[in-house]
Scaffold this motif. Structure first.
Motif, PDB file in Angstrom:
ATOM      1  N   GLY A 257      -4.341   0.688  -3.669  1.00 17.14           N
ATOM      2  CA  GLY A 257      -3.817   1.498  -2.559  1.00 17.14           C
ATOM      3  C   GLY A 257      -2.454   0.980  -2.126  1.00 17.14           C
ATOM      4  O   GLY A 257      -1.731   0.353  -2.909  1.00 17.14           O
ATOM      5  N   PHE A 258      -2.109   1.224  -0.866  1.00 19.05           N
ATOM      6  CA  PHE A 258      -0.790   0.814  -0.395  1.00 19.05           C
ATOM      7  C   PHE A 258      -0.624  -0.703  -0.416  1.00 19.05           C
ATOM      8  O   PHE A 258       0.434  -1.206  -0.751  1.00 19.05           O
ATOM      9  CB  PHE A 258      -0.543   1.356   1.015  1.00 19.05           C
ATOM     10  CG  PHE A 258      -0.305   2.830   1.029  1.00 19.05           C
ATOM     11  CD1 PHE A 258       0.909   3.333   0.590  1.00 19.05           C
ATOM     12  CD2 PHE A 258      -1.280   3.718   1.454  1.00 19.05           C
ATOM     13  CE1 PHE A 258       1.147   4.701   0.580  1.00 19.05           C
ATOM     14  CE2 PHE A 258      -1.048   5.081   1.458  1.00 19.05           C
ATOM     15  CZ  PHE A 258       0.168   5.579   1.016  1.00 19.05           C
ATOM     16  N   VAL A 259      -1.682  -1.456  -0.075  1.00 13.33           N
ATOM     17  CA  VAL A 259      -1.601  -2.915  -0.086  1.00 13.33           C
ATOM     18  C   VAL A 259      -1.391  -3.413  -1.518  1.00 13.33           C
ATOM     19  O   VAL A 259      -0.408  -4.095  -1.823  1.00 13.33           O
ATOM     20  CB  VAL A 259      -2.891  -3.540   0.500  1.00 13.33           C
ATOM     21  CG1 VAL A 259      -2.853  -5.058   0.364  1.00 13.33           C
ATOM     22  CG2 VAL A 259      -3.086  -3.131   1.954  1.00 13.33           C
ATOM     23  N   GLY A 260      -2.321  -3.058  -2.394  1.00 15.23           N
ATOM     24  CA  GLY A 260      -2.336  -3.602  -3.750  1.00 15.23           C
ATOM     25  C   GLY A 260      -1.122  -3.195  -4.560  1.00 15.23           C
ATOM     26  O   GLY A 260      -0.496  -4.025  -5.232  1.00 15.23           O
ATOM     27  N   LEU A 261      -0.753  -1.924  -4.497  1.00 15.77           N
ATOM     28  CA  LEU A 261       0.371  -1.447  -5.293  1.00 15.77           C
ATOM     29  C   LEU A 261       1.657  -2.140  -4.886  1.00 15.77           C
ATOM     30  O   LEU A 261       2.438  -2.594  -5.733  1.00 15.77           O
ATOM     31  CB  LEU A 261       0.509   0.069  -5.134  1.00 15.77           C
ATOM     32  CG  LEU A 261       1.670   0.708  -5.903  1.00 15.77           C
ATOM     33  CD1 LEU A 261       1.492   0.545  -7.395  1.00 15.77           C
ATOM     34  CD2 LEU A 261       1.791   2.188  -5.549  1.00 15.77           C
ATOM     35  N   ASN A 262       1.882  -2.272  -3.569  1.00 15.54           N
ATOM     36  CA  ASN A 262       3.135  -2.875  -3.113  1.00 15.54           C
ATOM     37  C   ASN A 262       3.167  -4.377  -3.350  1.00 15.54           C
ATOM     38  O   ASN A 262       4.222  -4.924  -3.669  1.00 15.54           O
ATOM     39  CB  ASN A 262       3.385  -2.519  -1.646  1.00 15.54           C
ATOM     40  CG  ASN A 262       3.773  -1.061  -1.516  1.00 15.54           C
ATOM     41  OD1 ASN A 262       4.861  -0.670  -1.910  1.00 15.54           O
ATOM     42  ND2 ASN A 262       2.856  -0.232  -1.028  1.00 15.54           N
ATOM     43  N   ALA A 263       2.013  -5.035  -3.221  1.00 19.97           N
ATOM     44  CA  ALA A 263       1.965  -6.456  -3.563  1.00 19.97           C
ATOM     45  C   ALA A 263       2.264  -6.641  -5.051  1.00 19.97           C
ATOM     46  O   ALA A 263       3.041  -7.515  -5.444  1.00 19.97           O
ATOM     47  CB  ALA A 263       0.590  -7.030  -3.210  1.00 19.97           C
TER      48      ALA A 263
END
Lengths: 437, 437
Positions: free
Chosen positions: B10-16
């Motif tokens: 999601g937004f957390v995993g993809l951006n990390a």
């Protein structure tokens, strides 16, 4: 006003409804199990993650909303009572003065129906997304395993049937694995994908000139597809297929080998041919019932002087739908009906990203120019301006980047709680939490 | 090279993953149950037939294909063994040096899980297409019946929960029935549709300023939505709902009333709050395990000096993902970690075709300009250029025509033979027919 009941919103039904609706001379009811018209010739693109379902389907209701005398109902036709002049449907019985049947066909396993869960066919949007799910999931599984045998099994794809659908599917899988996936998967070499196209006859695309069959075979081979002709699939199980005497371990098998006309034909009390199609007369009505017309894949129309029935491809179905509507209007105007004459518009199949074979009468060509022809004709006939625009954009994008936009593995199950058998949430806490709803 | 395991795309995993991948200083594995990143803020548009699933989702594998040290696997995380430094997944156990958890939340019924089949939530693509199917099918059923009570039941839609999702859903249903469907259905007046938005609290959009709640209520009412506040849903069954003491016959009920953080939190051995979220420290790691970071809906981050945790909306999750990646890189570079500071970017909700409410700090506005703001921000943050282009085009088309492109009722079942229990094809004929494969 006479009442025309149209069963099926495919090329036959939709085009008949438009002509009848425009005339304003009859009352029309169109029923279909689905709420949309599906542009079947591009369905393989949904299976191949190139297009989204909504780009090749449009709601029947909006397509026909401009005609005040046309009513659209979502219902499944169960049987025809030709004597009483009515059709039994899932929402009750509907009587008619004229009946137009264009229920099409579904894929058939000819006595091996138990193969269906193992080798899906490609006739509906649901089947297309199921095939897409299986192909994408096979690559994901190949990526996550280090077992070489398992990896090879996941990367082996068998397409059964060398007609247009089989050729287009196998070509697209070959291209997808060679180009689209080549940089996306790091733990597998997607170029190792094995795609086998199996055809029981002597050559693929048997309806085409042998030169084009040969050309299509070469084009497929250049995309890494192995073309096996004169080979029959003897068995399908969850680990693969037996082709002739050879055993192939394959995670994905797709069935493009045969179709069978709609079951509703059984209730017509007419003879059907080996594909389950009912024979229609030159005016497209059936023997003994001039008020019942049948078209498309559901009908066997043998042109005068010919020995074989026309195949129910899209252009044939479209013209039959229009012709049926005009013959009904002839009756209303008390003019004689006309015989259906079909000027062969030819046939075409695409192979991968920029190759195709086209045959129209004595004209035959292949390669890039054939692909452009294929592209324009398909876009021209696609229903709805917006859809056309979107498909052009998708293809332009895919052509230059080799990317495929609709690569989603979507499951059938939408519920979270049921399949997981989660412990129930403690009731005591629930009261407090409800405050925050 | 240290190994960072990221759970959830999601937004957390993809951006990390992007920040870590760009640095080239660590080896990254990202696992997700799905093969795609989903742009959750527009998911209600899929449920409302405005967009196709592929337009708001992009394959994780292609989004991350440019980073040689990032590996993407489709797998479900089952539990974390923080002591041993590994995660149990559906494809085996994966060990890590750093763990980033961004598993999000799912809709929750807080002790009434049996309501799920009757009132689906909206967290996944499967749920969105299920809701779309139910809404479109209700209109089809209303069109085909002449029973007035049944027609009214089919045309009654209840949305439970007056947060952003509930407001956006009910506004879209109101608009769809008033404008999109007004000429398509001939046997019903779609303007008779009854849409009820139920909120247990005193006002809808409780996270916003009361002025904006009032404005949203008026906007919804102008679209024919009845806004019932301080009302609690007491029962849901297949014919409708009981709200307070009132019984409402309704064929379609949608649940937007509560979420619950991912179950994987249970295996962390930490305290969780009433939404199931695990408390994180100022650097976004968890107590006692500086190598484990949690972000988004799965975490409760309470900014220093604040009393309440930040809600896990998209911009918060996105910045947390980036911040976690930077803190891991601080460790690798042997620099001190930094605390997470969130500059509130505000929040917004859209109501129908050209209205919205926007709140950012002390700035509040609504109406058409708010809608344009909502539109640009959502398109700007949508993943993938092609998707952005398509969404702009869909919206431009929908804005001028009131039409919705993706109005397909797609079933779950793709098999033809099994559900219908068709008589097997006579084996004798089969031999002959196989010739034509």
């Amino acid at each position: 006003m006479k009442h025309v009941l149209i069963v099926g919103g495919g090329f036959v039904g939709l085009n008949a409804a438009k002509i009848l609706g425009k005339s304003g001379k009859v009352r029309v009811t169109l029923i279909d199990r689905r709420n949309y018209h599906l542009f079947q010739p591009l369905l393989y693109q949904v299976a191949m993650a190139g297009l989204s379902p909504a780009e090749i389907a449009a709601p029947l209701r909006s397509l026909l909303s401009g005609y005040p005398h046309v009513r659209v109902l979502q219902a499944e036709a169960l049987s025809v009572d030709a004597g009483a002049g009515k059709v039994e449907t899932s929402i009750g019985s509907i009587s008619y003065d004229y009946l137009v049947l264009g229920c099409g066909a579904q894929h058939a396993y000819f006595g091996n129906e138990e193969w269906e869960p193992l080798a899906p066919g490609l006739k509906t949007i649901e089947q297309a997304t199921e095939i897409r799910r299986r192909i994408l999931y096979a690559f994901e599984k190949a990526e996550s395993t280090d077992n070489v045998e398992e990896k090879m099994k996941q990367l082996t794809f068998v397409v059964v049937g060398g007609g247009t659908t089989g050729v287009e599917l196998s070509g697209a899988i070959g291209e997808m694995s060679r180009y689209t996936f080549s940089k996306d998967f790091k733990n597998i070499d997607p170029k190792l994908t094995r795609v086998i196209l199996v055809e029981a006859g002597e050559r693929i695309l048997p309806a085409y000139h042998p030169d084009l069959s040969a050309r299509a075979t070469r084009d497929l081979e250049s995309l890494g597809v192995q073309v096996w002709t004169s080979k029959r699939v003897e068995a399908v199980d969850s680990d693969g297929v037996t082709i002739g005497k050879e055993r192939i371990q394959a995670a994905t098998v797709i069935w493009a080998a045969g179709i069978q006309a709609s079951e509703i034909n059984r209730s017509l009390g007419q003879e059907t041919d080996w594909l389950g199609r009912v024979t229609v007369r030159q005016d497209l009505s059936i023997e003994g019932h001039p008020e019942i017309f049948v078209g498309g894949d559901q009908a066997a129309f043998i042109p005068e002087g010919a020995s074989e029935a026309l195949s129910g491809v899209a252009p044939v179905a479209l013209h039959q739908g229009r012709h049926i509507a005009r013959n009904i209007l002839c009756d209303i105007a008390e003019k004689p009906r006309r015989d259906f004459k079909y000027f062969d518009k030819g046939q075409m199949a695409t192979i991968g990203r920029s190759r195709a074979v086209v045959e129209a009468g004595k004209i035959r060509f292949s390669g890039f120019f054939a692909w452009i022809t294929w592209l324009f004709i398909h876009i021209y006939f696609l229903t709805g301006f917006k859809n056309r625009l979107f498909v052009v954009l998708q293809w332009a994008g895919a052509y230059f980047t080799f990317n495929r936009g609709a690569r989603l593995i979507v499951n059938k199950e939408w519920q979270f709680y049921k399949p997981r058998k989660k412990e129930p949430f403690p009731k005591d806490d629930a009261g407090e939490q409800k405050k925050n709803f």
